[in-house]
Design a protein around this motif. Structure first.
Motif, PDB file in Angstrom:
ATOM      1  N   PHE A  22       0.832  -1.208   0.000  1.00  0.00           N
ATOM      2  CA  PHE A  22       0.000   0.000   0.000  1.00  0.00           C
ATOM      3  C   PHE A  22       0.863   1.253   0.000  1.00  0.00           C
ATOM      4  CE2 PHE A  22      -2.458   3.293   2.300  1.00  0.00           C
ATOM      5  CZ  PHE A  22      -3.547   3.384   1.446  1.00  0.00           C
ATOM      6  N   LYS A  23       1.985   1.229   0.744  1.00  0.00           N
ATOM      7  CA  LYS A  23       2.832   2.416   0.871  1.00  0.00           C
ATOM      8  C   LYS A  23       3.792   2.600  -0.293  1.00  0.00           C
ATOM      9  CE  LYS A  23       2.948   2.790   5.934  1.00  0.00           C
ATOM     10  NZ  LYS A  23       3.815   2.693   7.133  1.00  0.00           N
ATOM     11  N   ILE A  24       4.398   1.499  -0.760  1.00  0.00           N
ATOM     12  CA  ILE A  24       5.462   1.639  -1.747  1.00  0.00           C
ATOM     13  C   ILE A  24       5.169   0.924  -3.068  1.00  0.00           C
ATOM     14  CG2 ILE A  24       7.191   1.920   0.047  1.00  0.00           C
ATOM     15  CD1 ILE A  24       8.162  -0.883  -0.495  1.00  0.00           C
ATOM     16  N   GLY A  25       4.012   0.278  -3.161  1.00  0.00           N
ATOM     17  CA  GLY A  25       3.651  -0.377  -4.419  1.00  0.00           C
ATOM     18  C   GLY A  25       4.492  -1.584  -4.737  1.00  0.00           C
ATOM     19  N   ALA A  26       5.186  -2.118  -3.739  1.00  0.00           N
ATOM     20  CA  ALA A  26       6.026  -3.303  -3.926  1.00  0.00           C
ATOM     21  C   ALA A  26       6.189  -3.997  -2.575  1.00  0.00           C
ATOM     22  CB  ALA A  26       7.388  -2.920  -4.491  1.00  0.00           C
ATOM     23  N   CYS A  27       6.467  -5.284  -2.622  1.00  0.00           N
ATOM     24  CA  CYS A  27       6.634  -6.051  -1.384  1.00  0.00           C
ATOM     25  C   CYS A  27       7.694  -7.110  -1.629  1.00  0.00           C
ATOM     26  CB  CYS A  27       5.301  -6.697  -0.999  1.00  0.00           C
ATOM     27  SG  CYS A  27       5.417  -7.933   0.328  1.00  0.00           S
ATOM     28  N   ARG A 151       6.290  10.875   0.127  1.00  0.00           N
ATOM     29  CA  ARG A 151       6.796  11.145   1.472  1.00  0.00           C
ATOM     30  C   ARG A 151       6.550   9.969   2.399  1.00  0.00           C
ATOM     31  NH1 ARG A 151       3.611  16.638   2.409  1.00  0.00           N
ATOM     32  NH2 ARG A 151       2.041  15.219   1.558  1.00  0.00           N
ATOM     33  N   GLU A 152       5.466   9.215   2.135  1.00  0.00           N
ATOM     34  CA  GLU A 152       5.143   8.052   2.952  1.00  0.00           C
ATOM     35  C   GLU A 152       5.897   6.807   2.503  1.00  0.00           C
ATOM     36  OE1 GLU A 152       3.182   8.026   5.666  1.00  0.00           O
ATOM     37  OE2 GLU A 152       3.081  10.205   5.434  1.00  0.00           O
ATOM     38  N   SER A 153       6.487   6.865   1.315  1.00  0.00           N
ATOM     39  CA  SER A 153       7.112   5.685   0.730  1.00  0.00           C
ATOM     40  C   SER A 153       8.617   5.633   0.945  1.00  0.00           C
ATOM     41  CB  SER A 153       6.853   5.653  -0.782  1.00  0.00           C
ATOM     42  OG  SER A 153       5.483   5.808  -1.056  1.00  0.00           O
ATOM     43  N   CYS A 154       9.242   6.796   1.100  1.00  0.00           N
ATOM     44  CA  CYS A 154      10.698   6.829   1.134  1.00  0.00           C
ATOM     45  C   CYS A 154      11.238   6.655   2.544  1.00  0.00           C
ATOM     46  CB  CYS A 154      11.218   8.118   0.512  1.00  0.00           C
ATOM     47  SG  CYS A 154      10.684   9.605   1.354  1.00  0.00           S
ATOM     48  N   CYS A 155      12.486   6.233   2.599  1.00  0.00           N
ATOM     49  CA  CYS A 155      13.176   5.995   3.871  1.00  0.00           C
ATOM     50  C   CYS A 155      13.734   7.319   4.399  1.00  0.00           C
ATOM     51  CB  CYS A 155      14.302   4.987   3.644  1.00  0.00           C
ATOM     52  SG  CYS A 155      15.352   4.712   5.082  1.00  0.00           S
ATOM     53  N   ASN A 170      13.583  -1.837   2.954  1.00  0.00           N
ATOM     54  CA  ASN A 170      12.284  -2.096   2.325  1.00  0.00           C
ATOM     55  C   ASN A 170      11.521  -0.822   1.991  1.00  0.00           C
ATOM     56  OD1 ASN A 170      12.261  -4.935   2.078  1.00  0.00           O
ATOM     57  ND2 ASN A 170      11.932  -5.103   4.278  1.00  0.00           N
ATOM     58  N   PHE A 171      12.057   0.340   2.369  1.00  0.00           N
ATOM     59  CA  PHE A 171      11.462   1.612   1.953  1.00  0.00           C
ATOM     60  C   PHE A 171      12.308   2.187   0.825  1.00  0.00           C
ATOM     61  CE2 PHE A 171       9.567   1.193   6.138  1.00  0.00           C
ATOM     62  CZ  PHE A 171       8.263   1.613   5.903  1.00  0.00           C
ATOM     63  N   MET A 172      11.700   3.062   0.038  1.00  0.00           N
ATOM     64  CA  MET A 172      12.387   3.604  -1.131  1.00  0.00           C
ATOM     65  C   MET A 172      13.601   4.452  -0.760  1.00  0.00           C
ATOM     66  SD  MET A 172       9.303   4.969  -3.559  1.00  0.00           S
ATOM     67  CE  MET A 172       7.937   3.928  -4.083  1.00  0.00           C
ATOM     68  N   HIS A 173      14.703   4.189  -1.422  1.00  0.00           N
ATOM     69  CA  HIS A 173      15.861   5.074  -1.400  1.00  0.00           C
ATOM     70  C   HIS A 173      15.839   5.808  -2.734  1.00  0.00           C
ATOM     71  CE1 HIS A 173      18.479   2.751   1.771  1.00  0.00           C
ATOM     72  NE2 HIS A 173      17.282   3.091   2.210  1.00  0.00           N
ATOM     73  N   LEU A 174      15.296   7.016  -2.730  1.00  0.00           N
ATOM     74  CA  LEU A 174      15.099   7.759  -3.978  1.00  0.00           C
ATOM     75  C   LEU A 174      16.367   8.535  -4.324  1.00  0.00           C
ATOM     76  CD1 LEU A 174      11.449   9.063  -3.458  1.00  0.00           C
ATOM     77  CD2 LEU A 174      12.233   6.985  -4.614  1.00  0.00           C
ATOM     78  N   LYS A 175      16.935   8.191  -5.471  1.00  0.00           N
ATOM     79  CA  LYS A 175      18.195   8.807  -5.893  1.00  0.00           C
ATOM     80  C   LYS A 175      17.917  10.201  -6.450  1.00  0.00           C
ATOM     81  CE  LYS A 175      22.301   7.798  -8.685  1.00  0.00           C
ATOM     82  NZ  LYS A 175      23.229   7.912  -7.542  1.00  0.00           N
ATOM     83  N   PRO A 176      18.565  11.239  -5.916  1.00  0.00           N
ATOM     84  CA  PRO A 176      18.304  12.609  -6.395  1.00  0.00           C
ATOM     85  C   PRO A 176      19.019  12.910  -7.707  1.00  0.00           C
ATOM     86  CG  PRO A 176      19.922  12.650  -4.636  1.00  0.00           C
ATOM     87  CD  PRO A 176      19.488  11.221  -4.762  1.00  0.00           C
ATOM     88  N   ILE A 177      18.412  13.780  -8.489  1.00  0.00           N
ATOM     89  CA  ILE A 177      19.073  14.284  -9.689  1.00  0.00           C
ATOM     90  C   ILE A 177      19.826  15.565  -9.327  1.00  0.00           C
ATOM     91  CG2 ILE A 177      17.465  13.270 -11.333  1.00  0.00           C
ATOM     92  CD1 ILE A 177      15.955  15.904 -11.422  1.00  0.00           C
ATOM     93  N   SER A 178      20.665  16.034 -10.226  1.00  0.00           N
ATOM     94  CA  SER A 178      21.420  17.257  -9.963  1.00  0.00           C
ATOM     95  C   SER A 178      20.465  18.451  -9.886  1.00  0.00           C
ATOM     96  CB  SER A 178      22.450  17.490 -11.067  1.00  0.00           C
ATOM     97  OG  SER A 178      21.804  17.726 -12.307  1.00  0.00           O
ATOM     98  N   SER A 179      20.868  19.480  -9.182  1.00  0.00           N
ATOM     99  CA  SER A 179      20.015  20.657  -9.008  1.00  0.00           C
ATOM    100  C   SER A 179      19.750  21.349 -10.350  1.00  0.00           C
ATOM    101  CB  SER A 179      20.653  21.634  -8.023  1.00  0.00           C
ATOM    102  OG  SER A 179      21.962  22.006  -8.449  1.00  0.00           O
ATOM    103  N   ALA A 180      20.739  21.337 -11.243  1.00  0.00           N
ATOM    104  CA  ALA A 180      20.560  21.973 -12.558  1.00  0.00           C
ATOM    105  C   ALA A 180      19.488  21.245 -13.364  1.00  0.00           C
ATOM    106  CB  ALA A 180      21.882  21.987 -13.319  1.00  0.00           C
TER     107      ALA A 180
END
Length: 229
Positions: A22-27, A151-155, A170-180
């Motif tokens: 429900f939170k992350i769409g994966a198990c 916000r509810e899905s990420c670690c 088991n929670f998302m580690h969302l990789k950031p893109i560059s600020s540009a």
């Protein structure tokens, strides 16, 4: 009773429905999970399963040994991948509110690309069409996702640099893109006609099946290519 069941739906108190799905769409348990995975019939969000490949995990030299890839190379590779996917999907299917990519290592999250559209009907069209397309010789597998609030899905520990579970969290580690790139894609008056990075060949394709020679050449190459539609 009905109010109570509604209040605990998708939480850890819910003994019927899987809170992780429900939170992350994966198990991590997949089809073996003892709780239900209620797959949505409509959603603003689609997930492109296992599409991104981190070169730090996959780069190999001709003799099969692991290539050392710098953090700068990884970020450039990631930004190119993100820009190409974002641009292709938004120009073909509709306005994107946000796109996020998992940098986890668990099979159920690794390389997952989550695309949240402004309109549900755009997500539905993208779902149908992308399941008939390829990226860098890899068939795209898209699903509707229940995730609309990342916000509810990420670690949160990962965001603070403190997650001790690493890539297998088991929670998302969302990789950031560059600020540009973030400013370019999401900034006020953003340029929706922005194209694929000039140094990267287009990787999306319609039902392309790579031949054996292409597979061997890709497996030997130490260069960092990112996936092409």
């Amino acid at each position: 009773m009905a109010e109570y069941l509604a209040s605990i739906f998708g939480t850890e108190k819910d003994k019927v429905n899987c809170s992780f799905y429900f939170k992350i769409g994966a198990c991590r348990h997949g089809d073996r999970c003892s709780r239900l995975h209620n797959k949505p019939t409509f959603s603003q969000t689609i997930v492109l399963l296992n599409l991104y490949r981190n070169p730090q995990n996959t780069a190999q030299s001709a003799d099969g040994s692991h290539c050392r890839v710098s953090d700068i190379q990884v970020q450039e590779h990631y930004d190119d991948f993100f820009e190409e996917v974002f641009t292709e999907v938004e120009q073909k299917y509709g306005e994107i509110e946000e796109m996020n990519i998992c940098d986890n290592l668990g099979d159920h999250l690794v390389g997952n690309v989550y695309v949240k559209f402004r309109r549900e009907e755009d997500a539905e069209r993208a779902l149908v069409e992308l399941n008939n397309r390829w990226f860098n010789g890899q068939a795209i597998h898209a699903e509707l996702s229940p995730v609309t609030d990342f916000r509810e899905s990420c670690c949160r520990q990962y965001e603070m640099g403190e997650c001790n579970r690493g890539g297998f969290c088991n929670f998302m580690h969302l990789k950031p893109i560059s600020s540009a790139l973030r400013q370019q894609l999401y900034g006020r008056g953003r340029n929706r006609q922005v194209g694929v990075p000039h140094h990267a060949p287009k990787r999306f394709s319609e039902r392309h099946q790579p031949n054996d020679r292409e597979r061997r050449r890709r497996s030997r190459s130490p260069r960092l290519r990112h996936g092409r539609f």
